[in-house]
Structure formats: structure tokens, C-alpha cells
Design an enzyme around this catalytic site. Structure first.
Site, PDB file in Angstrom:
ATOM      1  N   HIS B 110       0.825  -1.203   0.000  1.00 51.19           N
ATOM      2  CA  HIS B 110       0.000   0.000   0.000  1.00 51.19           C
ATOM      3  C   HIS B 110       0.864   1.261   0.000  1.00 51.19           C
ATOM      4  O   HIS B 110       1.867   1.345   0.691  1.00 51.19           O
ATOM      5  CB  HIS B 110      -0.926   0.019   1.214  1.00 51.19           C
ATOM      6  CG  HIS B 110      -2.136  -0.839   1.031  1.00 51.19           C
ATOM      7  ND1 HIS B 110      -3.133  -0.510   0.138  1.00 51.19           N
ATOM      8  CD2 HIS B 110      -2.510  -2.008   1.584  1.00 51.19           C
ATOM      9  CE1 HIS B 110      -4.065  -1.441   0.179  1.00 51.19           C
ATOM     10  NE2 HIS B 110      -3.715  -2.376   1.039  1.00 51.19           N
ATOM     11  N   CYS B 188       0.349   1.703  -5.928  1.00 46.52           N
ATOM     12  CA  CYS B 188      -0.522   2.541  -6.752  1.00 46.52           C
ATOM     13  C   CYS B 188       0.136   3.882  -7.064  1.00 46.52           C
ATOM     14  O   CYS B 188       1.008   4.345  -6.338  1.00 46.52           O
ATOM     15  CB  CYS B 188      -1.880   2.743  -6.078  1.00 46.52           C
ATOM     16  SG  CYS B 188      -1.783   3.426  -4.431  1.00 46.52           S
ATOM     17  N   ARG B 197       0.201   2.108 -11.923  1.00 46.03           N
ATOM     18  CA  ARG B 197       1.023   1.443 -10.915  1.00 46.03           C
ATOM     19  C   ARG B 197       2.436   1.992 -11.017  1.00 46.03           C
ATOM     20  O   ARG B 197       2.958   2.180 -12.125  1.00 46.03           O
ATOM     21  CB  ARG B 197       1.061  -0.075 -11.156  1.00 46.03           C
ATOM     22  CG  ARG B 197      -0.281  -0.748 -11.033  1.00 46.03           C
ATOM     23  CD  ARG B 197      -0.798  -0.751  -9.606  1.00 46.03           C
ATOM     24  NE  ARG B 197      -2.094  -1.415  -9.528  1.00 46.03           N
ATOM     25  CZ  ARG B 197      -3.255  -0.786  -9.663  1.00 46.03           C
ATOM     26  NH1 ARG B 197      -3.286   0.506  -9.883  1.00 46.03           N
ATOM     27  NH2 ARG B 197      -4.378  -1.449  -9.580  1.00 46.03           N
TER      28      ARG B 197
END
Lengths: 67, 226
Positions: B110, B188, B197
Site C-alpha cells: 500500500h 498505486c 502502478r
């Protein structure tokens, strides 16, 4: 809605205040432990993986052999 | 009636604000707790000489340190990249190489929320070390363009560009035989978006047994069990 809750709670002012605190706490617990963990991953803004679904297998990219 | 409607809107607004608090702050709190448990379990396994051949999904497989992010930066990498795995920490794409292995050790993490392990991956530069700790070895990868391939050390790609995780990264053939030991991060991009990405590639440049002491990249670190 809030007026109805206030009128419905029993026990005079102290009882009503206690009732409100309990209801508020229960709502927060429900949101943070059930609703938000369920909803969070459904939103798109923290998807981090490269999807493997459209990956063409070795067979898909092999050139067709003419008859 | 109008009053009830107004109260409903105010309540909805408060719930949305609470959701923002949950995403930005609370998720970090739960991930920190999961990480603490994973790191403790991993240290116990190592202390008892337990080595697991095929780690189950969701279990910790290695510890990650990145000197550019400071000596406090420490994450256990878990096996698997499902939503449930990535909530615990950065996740290893199952089926890609294991730490130090020939091919591509690919990890997703993340960039926002859930303790955002890859918050600053865009700050990694060519030459930066990435250090993995496994049961018996220190593995030092160096961020750099992968020789003999099109893989640059930092890439911005489409969310469906799976070739960055192939054994030979950025090649069309997923079955190409690897000759190098590569590490790949995906996250991300831009932050708070899923439009693209960001990908980081690194090459294994040093591998030493733990008995030989800390790797050069971790000079000045104080590490448990050493």
C-alpha cells in the site's frame, strides 16, 4: 430522529445522557469494526497489485502453425 | 419533515468524515498490530530453526529494511497479494521467486492507508539498497535498471501490465528462463489513485549468512538477534 431518541430514552436527564453515550459508542464500534472494513477495500483508491487476469499464457502468444 | 432530512444529511456527512479518519489513521493502527504479531512469530520461527518450505498465504516470509526510509523502517513481507494479505503488510506475489531466488521476487504494498509501507517508493533512486532478512541470510538488492531487459529501475505502468512481475521482467514471454535475481515492488500511482502502478526494480548484489554479521547497507543499525 434525534429528537425522538431523546424523548424515548428513559431515566430523566442523567439516564438520557447515559443512553446517548451508549448509543453513540455502539454506533462507532459498528462503523469501525464492521462497516468501514467492509467498505474500504471496495473503493478503488488503494489498489496496488498488477492484475494477473489478462496475462496471456505461453500458448496464447505462440505463433499459429500453418497447415 | 425538512428537519428530519437535514439531520439525515448531517449524519451522512459525519459518517463520511469518520470513514476518512478510519482510512487514514485507524487502518495504520490495525496494520501496526498485525505487523508486530508477524514479526514476533517470524523471530520465534527463526530462533527455533523452523524453516517452512511453502509458506501459507498470509504468513510472514522475510523482513524488509530500506535505509533511505530511515533505520526505523521495518516491515514483515507476507505471502499473498489479496486484500486480506495486503492489510497486514507488503505482500509477495505467489508463484514468483522467493527472496534471493533466481527470477523475480515481486512484492505489492500500500502507498496510502494500512501503514502505507510503500508511501515513498517514488523516492528510491538508482543505487539505493533494499535489504531482506530471511531465516539464515542477509540479502541486499540494489535499485537499478535490470541489465539485458527493458526494465528501468522506476516505471509507471498500466494496472494490467503483468510483465513487470515475470521471471525476466518486462519481457513478453512469461516462460523466459531467468538468469538474474531481481526484486520488484508494485504500488498505486499517483498516491490516493488507482489509475496507474508505480514499479521499482532492483538486482541482488550481495548475499551473506547472518553469522557473517550485518551487511554493509545496514551500517549503524541495531538489530534484534545480532
Amino acid at each position: 430522529m434525534y429528537g425522538w431518541i431523546w424523548r424515548t430514552l428513559p431515566g430523566g436527564i442523567p439516564g438520557k445522557l447515559l443512553g446517548c453515550a451508549v448509543l453513540l459508542f455502539a454506533t462507532l464500534v459498528l462503523l469501525f469494526l464492521v462497516v468501514f472494513p467492509w467498505a474500504g477495500p471496495k473503493l478503488p483508491f488503494n489498489h496496488v497489485t498488477i492484475d494477473t487476469t489478462p496475462s496471456p499464457g505461453p500458448t496464447a502468444t505462440a505463433p499459429a502453425v500453418p497447415d | 419533515m425538512a428537519r428530519g432530512l437535514g439531520q439525515l444529511f448531517i449524519t451522512a456527512g459525519l459518517v463520511i468524515l469518520l470513514f476518512v479518519v478510519y482510512e487514514l489513521w485507524w487502518t495504520g493502527f490495525t496494520t501496526k498490530r498485525d505487523q508486530h504479531r508477524l514479526i514476533t512469530t517470524l523471530h520465534q520461527e527463526w530462533a527455533h530453526g523452523v524453516t517452512i518450505k511453502d509458506p501459507p498465504i498470509g504468513s510472514a516470509i522475510a523482513l524488509l529494511r530500506i535505509p533511505r526510509f530511515g533505520p526505523k523502517y521495518l516491515f514483515a513481507i507476507v505471502e499473498g497479494t489479496s486484500t486480506a494479505d495486503l492489510i497486514k503488510g507488503p505482500g509477495h506475489y505467489p508463484g514468483t521467486a522467493m527472496p534471493g531466488g533466481l527470477g523475480n521476487f515481486a512484492v505489492a504494498g500500500h502507498r496510502t492507508t494500512y501503514e502505507h509501507p510503500f508511501y515513498s517508493v517514488n523516492r528510491l533512486r538508482s543505487g539505493d539498497p533494499i535489504v531482506l532478512e530471511t531465516a539464515h541470510r542477509w540479502l541486499t538488492y540494489t535499485v537499478e535498471n535490470i541489465p539485458g531487459t527493458d526494465a528501468r529501475y522506476q516505471e509507471i505502468v498500466s494496472p494490467s501490465d503483468v510483465s513487470v512481475t515475470f521471471p525476466v521482467p518486462d519481457q513478453l514471454d512469461p516462460a523466459a528462463a531467468p538468469t538474474q535475481r531481481v526484486l520488484t515492488f508494485t504500488s498505486c500511482n499517483p498516491r490516493y489513485s488507482a489509475a496507474q502502478r508505480i514499479v521499482i526494480h532492483a538486482l541482488l548484489t550481495d548475499s551473506q549468512p547472518k553469522s557473517a554479521g550485518l551487511p554493509a547497507a545496514l551500517d549503524g543499525y541495531r538489530i534484534r538477534g545480532t
